[in-house]
Structure formats: C-alpha cells, structure tokens
Write a protein that holds these residues in place. Structure first.
Motif, short mmCIF file in Angstrom:
data_model
loop_
_atom_site.label_atom_id
_atom_site.label_comp_id
_atom_site.label_asym_id
_atom_site.label_seq_id
_atom_site.Cartn_x
_atom_site.Cartn_y
_atom_site.Cartn_z
N GLN A 1 0.83 -1.21 0.00
CA GLN A 1 0.00 0.00 0.00
C GLN A 1 0.86 1.25 0.00
O GLN A 1 0.60 2.19 -0.75
CB GLN A 1 -0.92 -0.02 1.22
CG GLN A 1 -1.96 -1.12 1.21
CD GLN A 1 -2.80 -1.14 2.48
OE1 GLN A 1 -2.79 -0.18 3.24
NE2 GLN A 1 -3.53 -2.22 2.70
N PHE A 2 1.87 1.27 0.84
CA PHE A 2 2.76 2.43 0.87
C PHE A 2 3.54 2.57 -0.43
O PHE A 2 3.71 3.68 -0.94
CB PHE A 2 3.73 2.32 2.05
CG PHE A 2 3.15 2.77 3.35
CD1 PHE A 2 2.44 1.89 4.16
CD2 PHE A 2 3.30 4.08 3.77
CE1 PHE A 2 1.89 2.31 5.36
CE2 PHE A 2 2.76 4.51 4.97
CZ PHE A 2 2.05 3.62 5.77
N LEU A 3 4.01 1.45 -0.95
CA LEU A 3 4.77 1.50 -2.20
C LEU A 3 3.91 2.01 -3.34
O LEU A 3 4.37 2.80 -4.18
CB LEU A 3 5.31 0.10 -2.53
CG LEU A 3 6.15 -0.01 -3.81
CD1 LEU A 3 7.36 0.90 -3.72
CD2 LEU A 3 6.58 -1.45 -4.05
N LEU A 4 2.64 1.60 -3.39
CA LEU A 4 1.73 2.06 -4.44
C LEU A 4 1.54 3.57 -4.37
O LEU A 4 1.59 4.26 -5.40
CB LEU A 4 0.39 1.34 -4.32
CG LEU A 4 -0.71 1.79 -5.29
CD1 LEU A 4 -0.28 1.54 -6.73
CD2 LEU A 4 -2.03 1.07 -5.00
N MET A 5 1.35 4.12 -3.16
CA MET A 5 1.15 5.55 -3.03
C MET A 5 2.43 6.33 -3.38
O MET A 5 2.37 7.42 -3.96
CB MET A 5 0.68 5.89 -1.62
CG MET A 5 -0.78 5.51 -1.38
SD MET A 5 -1.46 6.07 0.19
CE MET A 5 -0.82 4.79 1.28
N LEU A 6 3.59 5.77 -3.07
CA LEU A 6 4.85 6.42 -3.45
C LEU A 6 5.02 6.41 -4.97
O LEU A 6 5.50 7.39 -5.55
CB LEU A 6 6.03 5.71 -2.78
CG LEU A 6 6.24 5.98 -1.30
CD1 LEU A 6 7.39 5.14 -0.76
CD2 LEU A 6 6.50 7.46 -1.03
N LEU A 7 4.61 5.31 -5.61
CA LEU A 7 4.70 5.24 -7.07
C LEU A 7 3.76 6.24 -7.73
O LEU A 7 4.11 6.86 -8.75
CB LEU A 7 4.40 3.82 -7.54
CG LEU A 7 5.46 2.76 -7.23
CD1 LEU A 7 4.97 1.38 -7.65
CD2 LEU A 7 6.77 3.09 -7.93
N LEU A 8 2.56 6.41 -7.16
CA LEU A 8 1.63 7.40 -7.70
C LEU A 8 2.20 8.81 -7.54
O LEU A 8 2.03 9.66 -8.44
CB LEU A 8 0.28 7.28 -6.98
CG LEU A 8 -0.53 6.02 -7.29
CD1 LEU A 8 -1.80 5.98 -6.43
CD2 LEU A 8 -0.90 5.96 -8.77
N SER A 9 2.86 9.07 -6.44
CA SER A 9 3.49 10.38 -6.23
C SER A 9 4.58 10.61 -7.26
O SER A 9 4.69 11.71 -7.83
CB SER A 9 4.08 10.47 -4.82
OG SER A 9 3.07 10.38 -3.84
N ALA A 10 5.39 9.59 -7.52
CA ALA A 10 6.45 9.72 -8.52
C ALA A 10 5.88 9.95 -9.91
O ALA A 10 6.42 10.74 -10.70
CB ALA A 10 7.33 8.47 -8.51
N THR A 11 4.77 9.27 -10.22
CA THR A 11 4.12 9.47 -11.52
C THR A 11 3.64 10.91 -11.69
O THR A 11 3.79 11.50 -12.77
CB THR A 11 2.94 8.50 -11.67
OG1 THR A 11 3.40 7.15 -11.53
CG2 THR A 11 2.26 8.66 -13.03
N ALA A 12 3.07 11.47 -10.63
CA ALA A 12 2.62 12.87 -10.69
C ALA A 12 3.80 13.81 -10.91
O ALA A 12 3.70 14.79 -11.66
CB ALA A 12 1.88 13.24 -9.40
N ALA A 13 4.93 13.52 -10.26
CA ALA A 13 6.10 14.37 -10.42
C ALA A 13 6.66 14.31 -11.83
O ALA A 13 7.01 15.34 -12.42
CB ALA A 13 7.18 13.96 -9.41
N ILE A 14 6.75 13.10 -12.39
CA ILE A 14 7.27 12.96 -13.75
C ILE A 14 6.35 13.67 -14.74
O ILE A 14 6.82 14.42 -15.62
CB ILE A 14 7.39 11.46 -14.11
CG1 ILE A 14 8.46 10.80 -13.21
CG2 ILE A 14 7.77 11.29 -15.58
CD1 ILE A 14 8.50 9.29 -13.34
N SER A 15 5.05 13.48 -14.60
CA SER A 15 4.09 14.13 -15.51
C SER A 15 4.17 15.64 -15.39
O SER A 15 4.18 16.36 -16.40
CB SER A 15 2.67 13.65 -15.20
OG SER A 15 2.56 12.24 -15.30
N GLY A 16 4.23 16.14 -14.15
CA GLY A 16 4.29 17.59 -13.95
C GLY A 16 5.55 18.20 -14.52
O GLY A 16 5.49 19.30 -15.12
N ASN A 17 6.68 17.53 -14.39
CA ASN A 17 7.93 18.06 -14.94
C ASN A 17 7.91 18.08 -16.46
O ASN A 17 8.43 19.02 -17.08
CB ASN A 17 9.11 17.24 -14.44
CG ASN A 17 9.58 17.66 -13.06
OD1 ASN A 17 10.07 18.77 -12.87
ND2 ASN A 17 9.43 16.79 -12.09
N ILE A 18 7.32 17.07 -17.05
CA ILE A 18 7.24 17.04 -18.52
C ILE A 18 6.33 18.17 -19.03
O ILE A 18 6.67 18.86 -20.00
CB ILE A 18 6.72 15.67 -19.00
CG1 ILE A 18 7.76 14.58 -18.70
CG2 ILE A 18 6.39 15.70 -20.49
CD1 ILE A 18 7.30 13.18 -19.03
#
Length: 223
Positions: free
Chosen positions: A111-128
C-alpha cells in the motif's frame, strides 16, 4: 504513540537495548522489510523539495520571457502547495483506517509502495508538462505542470511509514534522517534552478532552453 499502540509489545531487539543511536545508524539493519522502501521514503521527500525549490530562481525569467506580469512568477513558485494540500487530504483519508498495530507484512508495504509510485508518476508528468511550458514560453502551461507536480507531495505518507514500520527506538533517528533529506533537497533544487537560470542568462539564442533541461533532468531523477 498513536491510539491503540500503548499496550503493543514490539518485537524489535532495539526496544530493550540501551544503544547510542544517531542519524548515522543504519535503520535497515534492524527492520524486517526491504531496505529499498526505506530509501524510497527518504528520496521521495528529497526529490519533491528539490522540485519545489528549483522554480525559485527561474520563475521571474520565465514570466519576463513570456511577456506576462511578473506577479505570475509567485504563482509558478507557490501553486504546487495547493495540490500538495489535496494530496495530504487524500493520504489522510486512505491512512485514517490504517491499522495501528505495527503489522509488518507484504500487504501493508504494498500500500505504501503504491502511493509512493503514484506520487512519482505525478512528479514525472508535472515536470514534462512544465518543460513543455518552457519550450513554448507559456506561463499558463508551466503553472499547470507545477500544479500536477504538487501531487507528488507525500509528507503525511513519509511520517506514517516511519511510525508504522520503524522500531520504536529508531523513530527519532529515522525522522531526523528524513529532515536531512528534506533540507538537502531544498538546497539541491535551488542549486539546479540557479544553474539553469545562469545558463539561461548567457544563452542568447535560446534563453529558455536550460530551464527546460532542468525540468527534464528532475523527471529523469524521479524515474
């Protein structure tokens, strides 16, 4: 301790030991979950703070390059805070029903890993998206990218992870390490943003280019 944990007997060897603990203590030696999760927890807060503070040196140049009001530079800097608040509310909602029994099992870690992965996805998308805004010299697109990046904030998640899985005698140690990563990320972000702004100042042909590279660089770090 969180409610319901007062009578819980920890199985950690550290809870009955008198050890001199410091930020240099390797916490993963005393835990029964993958060390990669502990590192991901620290590096997530490092990268978010680096991403947030990277815009401080470059936002004014972007606003001037787009012939927008200089006040927009403040919006470029601060807009991630709005989405970070939403992110905190969502994390609190999902963690409100989380068991406080310090159960260390693969399902809880997942559960924690999934939420961290979602956070990373938001960061990558936002930077692009932000890099695309720099490419088109658009303050509006840059603000949108920064807003998306703000969803990568996981302050609630970082601290709940420590409370839930780190042995009691190492909570202060690991919390101190988390603050170190947070402050280091702020310094790193300001350094990257300052270098991007410096190269933008000497690049007459494409002054926005170095700032766009900075966002793509941060996106690569998140991956």
């Amino acid at each position: 301790l969180p409610p319901g944990m007062e009578e819980i007997e920890s199985k950690s060897l550290l809870d009955r030991a008198s050890l001199l603990l410091s930020i240099f203590t390797t916490t993963s030696r005393f835990t029964d979950f993958p060390p990669a999760l502990l590192r991901a927890n620290c590096w997530s807060t490092f990268l978010y703070n680096a991403n947030y503070f990277m815009a401080h040196p470059t936002s004014v140049r972007l606003s001037l390059g787009a012939d927008a009001k200089i006040a927009y530079s403040a919006l470029v800097i601060g807009v991630p805070t709005l989405s970070a608040i939403v992110s905190a509310i969502v994390h609190c909602y999902f963690l409100s029903g989380y068991p406080t029994g310090r159960k260390r099992n693969s399902e809880n870690f997942r559960q924690f890993l999934l939420m961290l992965l979602l956070s990373a996805t938001a960061a990558i998308s936002g930077n692009i998206v932000n890099a695309y805004g720099f490419k088109n010299t658009s303050v509006e697109i840059s603000i949108l990218g920064r807003f998306i990046m703000g969803f990568s904030a996981a302050e609630v998640l970082h601290r709940q992870f420590i409370i839930s899985f780190v042995p009691l005698n190492l909570i202060v140690t690991e919390s101190s390490r988390l603050v170190q990563f947070q402050v280091s990320g702020q310094v790193f972000g300001l350094a990257v943003g300052s270098l991007a702004d410096l190269f933008a100042g000497v690049s007459l042909s494409n002054p926005i280019g170095p700032m766009r590279v900075g966002n793509l660089f941060m996106a690569s770090l998140w991956t």
